[in-house]
Design an enzyme around this catalytic site. Structure first.
Site, PDB file in Angstrom:
ATOM      1  N   ALA A 146       6.230   1.613   0.614  1.00 57.73           N
ATOM      2  CA  ALA A 146       7.455   1.681   0.986  1.00 57.73           C
ATOM      3  C   ALA A 146       8.080   3.003   0.937  1.00 57.73           C
ATOM      4  CB  ALA A 146       8.151   0.683  -0.041  1.00 57.73           C
TER       5      ALA A 146
ATOM      6  N   GLY B 172       2.993  -1.115  -0.785  1.00 58.22           N
ATOM      7  CA  GLY B 172       3.194  -1.846   0.483  1.00 58.22           C
ATOM      8  C   GLY B 172       2.183  -1.401   1.464  1.00 58.22           C
TER       9      GLY B 172
ATOM     10  N   GLU C  38      -0.487  -4.015   0.580  1.00 59.29           N
ATOM     11  CA  GLU C  38      -0.190  -5.283   0.880  1.00 59.29           C
ATOM     12  C   GLU C  38      -0.155  -5.463   2.271  1.00 59.29           C
ATOM     13  OE1 GLU C  38       3.450  -6.486  -2.047  1.00 59.29           O
ATOM     14  OE2 GLU C  38       3.635  -4.529  -1.197  1.00 59.29           O
TER      15      GLU C  38
ATOM     16  N   GLU D 195       4.034  -0.314  -8.016  1.00 62.94           N
ATOM     17  CA  GLU D 195       5.360  -0.579  -8.032  1.00 62.94           C
ATOM     18  C   GLU D 195       6.117  -0.936  -9.466  1.00 62.94           C
ATOM     19  OE1 GLU D 195       4.019  -2.172  -4.061  1.00 62.94           O
ATOM     20  OE2 GLU D 195       3.172  -2.063  -6.072  1.00 62.94           O
TER      21      GLU D 195
END
Length: 719
Positions: A61, A100, A103, A123
């Site tokens: 992110a 992310g 992910e 994270e």
């Protein structure tokens, strides 16, 4: 953005493009959604390869968007759409796949990684959890224990470990994109249901309740009050016990709680503050980061005590050839043995050959003739250091940088005996130097921008967080620490016990309380320094020295303790009792209770009850108050730098952001009010008097921490 091309006729290649790490910004997410839809709709496309530009898959992110309203397509439905598509999608992981980014790769049906790539879900280090399905898909792929370890620690793993855990299907030494295209061609037409992680169940694990109870207890001990690791355990447990859709709901609810928390703000503040720590300018307007640093290929280290050995190891691991100097053969042989052991153990852990060829051991300064830089790491004695620097001026070539590892002595005085004051800089490492990340780069009044640039850059090369600080007693870290320690001693005088103070500070989040830290470091080191500075001398009663020095309160408790030979772990007893000399397990010592009672009786002090709140406020607010004075004096460029000194050098809990950030979070008016209260109660402790800058900031309405610099008036930086 996401670039869309076709290759091999039937393969759609979607390339994430957002330098430097292809962060999944709103624009990138929008581009991926459009490109994936285009590929799925194109009848000529039979499979998709997802990759990143410039040899990096995705760093995750875009943290800069966290403080803004959500825009662009959300990540969760985007990943879900990829996973549920009817065409195989292969992730080609080069460089990195973090957060992310990983992910997103987990939502693909296949994953190939370059052998040098690194993967992880970090994270938790930002006070969050992987909230795009990471806590639900990873356990279904690797099993619960491995997923829990990766998610609660945030650690990065190599491609080979990822292959072993089953996170990637293949690794390649060649081009990962080319390998992914070949894999995509080979799986066209094969069923995709077995490749969709959200439809799987995690591998079974016996006695889930016991496993998660133990895991939660361990994480709570390790995290010391941090919320995110605990939330991660709960999310992974949901993956183990609930259907995927319900697990995702749990993940989302936990993330909502974390995202708006003060801890997440603190950790994200640390993320940006660490990256900004090195940016400052000198009083004459010169900036080190616009000055070209010198190349350092060879270095000398003088002194092979604990600190010197750690510095040698750090330099060698950075690929720098080192000449290590000691004065006695016995000390040299011990230093050689210990340095070699550290390097060999580190190499064995990483599966490489130890770089022993890079270090030379000698009893003479003469081999330092041609080195690019020297770091002196001898005992904290001004006359000794000056003798060494005077001799270095005669031995070293004229452009060799001369650096001192002093923890608080005057760098200008040390430089005064050399023939090159502009090339003298403080490089204050923290023990053990090969592990601790902080490096205070101390700017003398005549240190050149080029010399500072070189020290800062060398620190970064060694894996340190380099922070530039001014030249004053104790610099930034130890100057502030002294007042923190004073409060702890005063609390003992007034009725607290060492274990009570330590427990309050550990519950606040410190990895170790101040008295345990003292025992670990060795109480006699500071005692000898105080003797040398005249705080302890023949005019002072050796048993019960005066409690006043230079017009202010001074606690002789530690001096009295050292007089008894209680030097900490090294002697088997200090503030705590240890099973043997060098033992690590601290136990309360009844003799300390008697020692404190005798002290209070001698000085007519009536012990009172002291609660944990007072311990934390007096220690932590005194620390922050001196931080404001550091800013007033221009000894640090900004409050963020002070916070990084404490996070990386003194064990300050990251989820509280640093002493300056914590003061802002508590509320500056509250900090001011409590300091005023404690100063009224202790008028003989001047450092409890609120600083001018703190009062000025409160009067200005307590502006955000990033704006504090505007309120330092006409003060000039001493950097």
């Amino acid at each position: 953005m996401a670039r869309y091309t076709r290759t091999k006729g039937s393969i759609a290649l979607i390339t994430l493009t957002n330098p430097p790490v292809n962060a999944l910004s709103s624009v990138v997410r929008g581009g991926v959604v459009e490109a994936v839809a285009r590929a799925f709709e194109d009848r000529q496309v039979k499979a998709v390869v997802l990759c990143g530009d410039n040899g990096k898959f995705s760093g995750g992110a875009d943290i800069r968007e966290f403080a803004k309203p959500m825009s662009g397509p959300p990540l969760v439905p985007m990943i879900h759409a990829i996973e549920m598509g009817e065409k195989p999608v292969v992730a080609a992981i080069e460089g990195l796949a973090f957060g992310g980014g990983l992910e997103l790769a987990l939502g693909c049906h296949y994953r190939i990684a370059h052998a040098k790539a690194h993967l992880g879900l970090p994270e938790v280090t930002l006070g969050l959890l992987p909230a795009a399905g990471g806590t639900q898909r990873l356990p279904r792929l690797t099993g619960i224990p491995a997923a829990l370890d990766l998610i609660t620690t945030g650690r990065h793993i190599s491609a080979r470990e990822a292959l072993k855990l089953g996170i990637v299907d293949q690794i390649t030494e060649g081009n990962a994109v080319d390998a992914a295209v070949e894999l995509a061609l080979s799986v066209i037409g094969q069923p995709l249901s077995p490749r969709r992680l959200s439809t799987r169940s995690p591998p079974p694990l016996a006695d889930l309740d016991s496993f998660f109870d133990a895991a939660l207890a361990q994480v709570k001990r390790r995290s010391r009050g941090a919320m995110a690791p605990v939330a991660c355990v709960k999310a992974v447990r949901a993956a183990a016990e609930l259907p995927y859709s319900q697990g995702m709901q749990c993940e989302r609810e936990l993330m909502d709680t974390l995202f708006t928390s003060g801890q997440a703000r603190a950790l994200q503040y640390c993320f940006f503050a660490q990256r900004a720590a090195g940016k400052w300018s000198l009083p004459n307007g010169a900036q080190w980061n616009t000055s070209r640093p010198r190349a350092v290929q060879t270095a000398g280290v003088i002194g092979l005590g604990t600190m010197g050995r750690g510095i040698v190891v750090s330099l060698v691991k950075a690929g720098i050839a080192v000449v290590a100097v000691e004065t006695e053969k016995k000390l040299l042989d011990l230093g050689r043995k210990l340095v070699k052991g550290i390097l060999e153990r580190d190499a064995q852990r990483r599966g490489v050959t130890p770089p022993l060829h890079l270090v030379t051991f000698t009893l003479s300064l003469q081999p330092l003739r041609e080195v690019d830089l020297v770091i002196e790491a001898v005992f904290e004695d001004m006359e000794l250091k000056k003798r060494i620097f005077s001799e270095l001026s005669r031995v070293c070539k004229p452009n060799t940088l001369l650096c001192t590892n002093t923890s608080g002595l005057d760098v200008d005085e040390i430089a005064s005996v050399t023939d090159r004051p502009p090339l003298v800089v403080g490089m204050h490492f923290f023990a053990p130097a090969h592990i601790m990340k902080l490096l205070e780069v101390v700017c003398g009044s005549r240190s050149s921008p080029e010399a500072i640039a070189t020290a800062m850059t060398l620190g970064k090369r060694m894996g340190k967080v380099s922070v530039a600080v001014g030249n004053c007693p104790g610099f930034v870290g130890n100057r502030m620490l002294k007042l923190y320690m004073d409060q702890a001693y005063f609390l003992l005088e007034e009725g607290a016990s060492p274990e009570q103070v330590d427990q309050a500070l550990e519950e606040f989040g410190f990895a170790m309380g101040i008295f345990k830290v003292g025992d670990l470091s060795g109480l006699d080191v500071g005692w000898r320094v105080r003797k040398a500075s005249g705080l302890i001398g023949p005019d002072v009663d050796p048993k019960f020295p005066s409690r006043m020095r230079q017009g202010r309160r001074y606690s002789p408790l530690l001096d009295l303790l050292c007089e008894q030979g209680r030097w900490g772990q090294k002697s088997g007893r200090g503030w705590y009792l240890y099973d043997s000399a060098g033992g690590k397990e601290a136990r309360p010592d009844p003799e300390i209770r008697s020692f404190l009672q005798e002290f209070r009786l001698r000085y007519g002090i009536t012990a009172r009850r002291i609660d944990a709140q007072e311990v934390v406020e007096r220690c932590v607010f005194a620390l922050a108050n001196e931080g404001f004075r550091v800013l007033e004096d221009g000894m640090a460029a900004r409050p963020e730098d002070i916070d990084m000194v404490y996070v990386f050098g003194y064990g300050w809990p990251q989820h509280r952001g640093g002493p300056m950030f914590h003061a802002a979070q508590v509320g500056l008016p509250r900090v001011l009010q409590r300091l005023e209260f404690y100063y009224r109660e202790n008028p003989d402790v001047p450092h409890l008097q609120p600083s001018t800058l703190l009062r000025r900031l409160v009067a200005a309405g307590s502006p955000p921490i990033q704006q504090w610099k505007q309120h330092t008036g006409n003060l000039h930086s001493q950097l």
